[in-house]
Write a protein that holds these residues in place. Structure first.
Motif, PDB file in Angstrom:
ATOM      1  N   VAL A 161       0.865  -1.175   0.000  1.00  0.00           N
ATOM      2  CA  VAL A 161       0.000   0.000   0.000  1.00  0.00           C
ATOM      3  C   VAL A 161       0.904   1.228   0.000  1.00  0.00           C
ATOM      4  CG1 VAL A 161      -1.773   1.283   1.231  1.00  0.00           C
ATOM      5  CG2 VAL A 161      -1.836  -1.220   1.219  1.00  0.00           C
ATOM      6  N   LEU A 162       0.771   2.050  -1.026  1.00  0.00           N
ATOM      7  CA  LEU A 162       1.586   3.251  -1.158  1.00  0.00           C
ATOM      8  C   LEU A 162       1.119   4.308  -0.160  1.00  0.00           C
ATOM      9  CD1 LEU A 162       3.818   4.795  -2.705  1.00  0.00           C
ATOM     10  CD2 LEU A 162       2.011   5.599  -4.265  1.00  0.00           C
ATOM     11  N   PRO A 163       1.967   4.681   0.796  1.00  0.00           N
ATOM     12  CA  PRO A 163       1.581   5.739   1.742  1.00  0.00           C
ATOM     13  C   PRO A 163       1.233   7.029   0.992  1.00  0.00           C
ATOM     14  CG  PRO A 163       3.572   4.631   2.488  1.00  0.00           C
ATOM     15  CD  PRO A 163       3.304   4.160   1.076  1.00  0.00           C
ATOM     16  N   GLY A 164       0.072   7.572   1.301  1.00  0.00           N
ATOM     17  CA  GLY A 164      -0.383   8.794   0.649  1.00  0.00           C
ATOM     18  C   GLY A 164      -0.857   8.597  -0.779  1.00  0.00           C
ATOM     19  N   GLY A 165      -0.821   7.374  -1.273  1.00  0.00           N
ATOM     20  CA  GLY A 165      -1.147   7.099  -2.666  1.00  0.00           C
ATOM     21  C   GLY A 165      -2.633   7.086  -2.950  1.00  0.00           C
ATOM     22  N   VAL A 166      -2.953   7.298  -4.214  1.00  0.00           N
ATOM     23  CA  VAL A 166      -4.321   7.208  -4.711  1.00  0.00           C
ATOM     24  C   VAL A 166      -4.346   6.190  -5.851  1.00  0.00           C
ATOM     25  CG1 VAL A 166      -4.954   9.539  -4.019  1.00  0.00           C
ATOM     26  CG2 VAL A 166      -4.022   9.162  -6.295  1.00  0.00           C
ATOM     27  N   HIS A 167      -5.526   5.906  -6.363  1.00  0.00           N
ATOM     28  CA  HIS A 167      -5.704   4.901  -7.401  1.00  0.00           C
ATOM     29  C   HIS A 167      -4.857   5.220  -8.630  1.00  0.00           C
ATOM     30  CE1 HIS A 167      -7.816   1.515  -9.064  1.00  0.00           C
ATOM     31  NE2 HIS A 167      -8.137   2.207 -10.145  1.00  0.00           N
ATOM     32  N   GLU A 168      -4.087   4.243  -9.053  1.00  0.00           N
ATOM     33  CA  GLU A 168      -3.274   4.293 -10.273  1.00  0.00           C
ATOM     34  C   GLU A 168      -2.119   5.288 -10.227  1.00  0.00           C
ATOM     35  OE1 GLU A 168      -5.821   4.530 -13.712  1.00  0.00           O
ATOM     36  OE2 GLU A 168      -6.640   2.561 -13.311  1.00  0.00           O
ATOM     37  N   ASP A 169      -1.620   5.636  -9.044  1.00  0.00           N
ATOM     38  CA  ASP A 169      -0.440   6.503  -8.954  1.00  0.00           C
ATOM     39  C   ASP A 169       0.718   5.964  -9.782  1.00  0.00           C
ATOM     40  OD1 ASP A 169      -1.134   8.713  -7.480  1.00  0.00           O
ATOM     41  OD2 ASP A 169      -0.366   7.955  -5.571  1.00  0.00           O
ATOM     42  N   PHE A 170       0.938   4.656  -9.676  1.00  0.00           N
ATOM     43  CA  PHE A 170       2.048   4.006 -10.366  1.00  0.00           C
ATOM     44  C   PHE A 170       1.953   4.218 -11.877  1.00  0.00           C
ATOM     45  CE2 PHE A 170       3.963   0.137 -12.218  1.00  0.00           C
ATOM     46  CZ  PHE A 170       5.228   0.194 -11.643  1.00  0.00           C
ATOM     47  N   ILE A 171       0.779   4.003 -12.431  1.00  0.00           N
ATOM     48  CA  ILE A 171       0.563   4.154 -13.876  1.00  0.00           C
ATOM     49  C   ILE A 171       0.664   5.622 -14.288  1.00  0.00           C
ATOM     50  CG2 ILE A 171      -1.155   3.893 -15.727  1.00  0.00           C
ATOM     51  CD1 ILE A 171      -2.153   1.402 -14.118  1.00  0.00           C
ATOM     52  N   GLY A 177       5.917  10.844 -17.191  1.00  0.00           N
ATOM     53  CA  GLY A 177       7.368  10.853 -17.332  1.00  0.00           C
ATOM     54  C   GLY A 177       8.108  10.801 -16.010  1.00  0.00           C
ATOM     55  N   GLU A 178       7.402  10.553 -14.918  1.00  0.00           N
ATOM     56  CA  GLU A 178       8.033  10.506 -13.600  1.00  0.00           C
ATOM     57  C   GLU A 178       8.125   9.083 -13.056  1.00  0.00           C
ATOM     58  OE1 GLU A 178       6.122  13.258 -10.981  1.00  0.00           O
ATOM     59  OE2 GLU A 178       6.278  14.894 -12.407  1.00  0.00           O
ATOM     60  N   GLY A 179       7.871   8.087 -13.886  1.00  0.00           N
ATOM     61  CA  GLY A 179       7.949   6.703 -13.439  1.00  0.00           C
ATOM     62  C   GLY A 179       9.387   6.256 -13.265  1.00  0.00           C
ATOM     63  N   GLY A 180       9.552   5.095 -12.657  1.00  0.00           N
ATOM     64  CA  GLY A 180      10.887   4.558 -12.507  1.00  0.00           C
ATOM     65  C   GLY A 180      11.546   4.883 -11.188  1.00  0.00           C
ATOM     66  N   ARG A 181      10.775   5.406 -10.253  1.00  0.00           N
ATOM     67  CA  ARG A 181      11.315   5.672  -8.923  1.00  0.00           C
ATOM     68  C   ARG A 181      10.163   5.688  -7.926  1.00  0.00           C
ATOM     69  NH1 ARG A 181      12.125  10.336 -11.929  1.00  0.00           N
ATOM     70  NH2 ARG A 181      10.774  12.058 -11.406  1.00  0.00           N
ATOM     71  N   ALA A 189       8.583   4.255  -3.915  1.00  0.00           N
ATOM     72  CA  ALA A 189       8.356   3.017  -3.170  1.00  0.00           C
ATOM     73  C   ALA A 189       7.481   2.042  -3.944  1.00  0.00           C
ATOM     74  CB  ALA A 189       7.735   3.333  -1.812  1.00  0.00           C
ATOM     75  N   ASP A 190       6.476   2.539  -4.652  1.00  0.00           N
ATOM     76  CA  ASP A 190       5.604   1.644  -5.419  1.00  0.00           C
ATOM     77  C   ASP A 190       6.369   0.999  -6.566  1.00  0.00           C
ATOM     78  OD1 ASP A 190       5.764   4.131  -6.674  1.00  0.00           O
ATOM     79  OD2 ASP A 190       3.630   4.230  -7.170  1.00  0.00           O
ATOM     80  N   TYR A 191       7.150   1.782  -7.268  1.00  0.00           N
ATOM     81  CA  TYR A 191       7.977   1.251  -8.358  1.00  0.00           C
ATOM     82  C   TYR A 191       8.936   0.183  -7.827  1.00  0.00           C
ATOM     83  CZ  TYR A 191      11.543   1.025 -11.986  1.00  0.00           C
ATOM     84  OH  TYR A 191      12.436   0.584 -12.939  1.00  0.00           O
ATOM     85  N   ASN A 192       9.615   0.500  -6.726  1.00  0.00           N
ATOM     86  CA  ASN A 192      10.566  -0.450  -6.148  1.00  0.00           C
ATOM     87  C   ASN A 192       9.879  -1.743  -5.719  1.00  0.00           C
ATOM     88  OD1 ASN A 192      12.687   1.338  -6.530  1.00  0.00           O
ATOM     89  ND2 ASN A 192      12.504   2.214  -4.486  1.00  0.00           N
ATOM     90  N   ALA A 193       8.692  -1.649  -5.157  1.00  0.00           N
ATOM     91  CA  ALA A 193       7.956  -2.842  -4.727  1.00  0.00           C
ATOM     92  C   ALA A 193       7.598  -3.723  -5.922  1.00  0.00           C
ATOM     93  CB  ALA A 193       6.700  -2.442  -3.956  1.00  0.00           C
ATOM     94  N   VAL A 194       7.110  -3.111  -6.982  1.00  0.00           N
ATOM     95  CA  VAL A 194       6.710  -3.878  -8.167  1.00  0.00           C
ATOM     96  C   VAL A 194       7.928  -4.507  -8.847  1.00  0.00           C
ATOM     97  CG1 VAL A 194       5.684  -3.717 -10.469  1.00  0.00           C
ATOM     98  CG2 VAL A 194       4.577  -2.586  -8.536  1.00  0.00           C
TER      99      VAL A 194
END
Length: 112
Positions: A75-85, A91-95, A97-102
């Motif tokens: 569960v991403l702290p402070g996250g909302v639905h589809e933050d990762f996507i 252009g901010e992907g690749g870093r 906690a969610d990215y690292n977990a996946v």
């Protein structure tokens, strides 16, 4: 009422009883996930701390390990639905906690 609930209420009448728990897995009865471990030896469940679906996500995540002991919940702290996507879309992907977990989960899965 949240928008998601409004949309769900609009389509729910068209969902057959056989498909209901595919649409609302958090409501699935004990045993509904039976056999999942024969298909998937590992499962990753992700969610955002502040997303509308976090309660059913966590209910589902608690049920799956009965069938798939190697279940990881993130569960991403402070996250909302589809933050990762959305991070990748902007252009901010690749870093993060969610990215690292996946990436960690996928890497371990590919090593099996």
């Amino acid at each position: 009422m949240c928008t998601y609930q409004l949309f769900a209420d609009a389509v729910r009448p068209g969902i057959s009883p056989a498909l209901r728990f595919h649409f609302e897995p958090g409501l699935a009865p004990r045993g509904w996930w039976s056999g999942l471990g024969r298909i998937f030896p590992r499962v990753l469940v992700t969610g955002g701390e502040h997303e509308d679906f976090i309660d059913p996500i966590l209910i589902t995540a608690a049920a799956i390990p009965e069938e798939v002991p190697d279940t990881t919940v993130f569960v991403l702290p402070g996250g909302v639905h589809e933050d990762f996507i959305e991070a990748f879309g902007s252009g901010e992907g690749g870093r993060g906690a969610d990215y690292n977990a996946v990436v960690s989960w996928v890497s371990k899965t590919l090593q099996l």
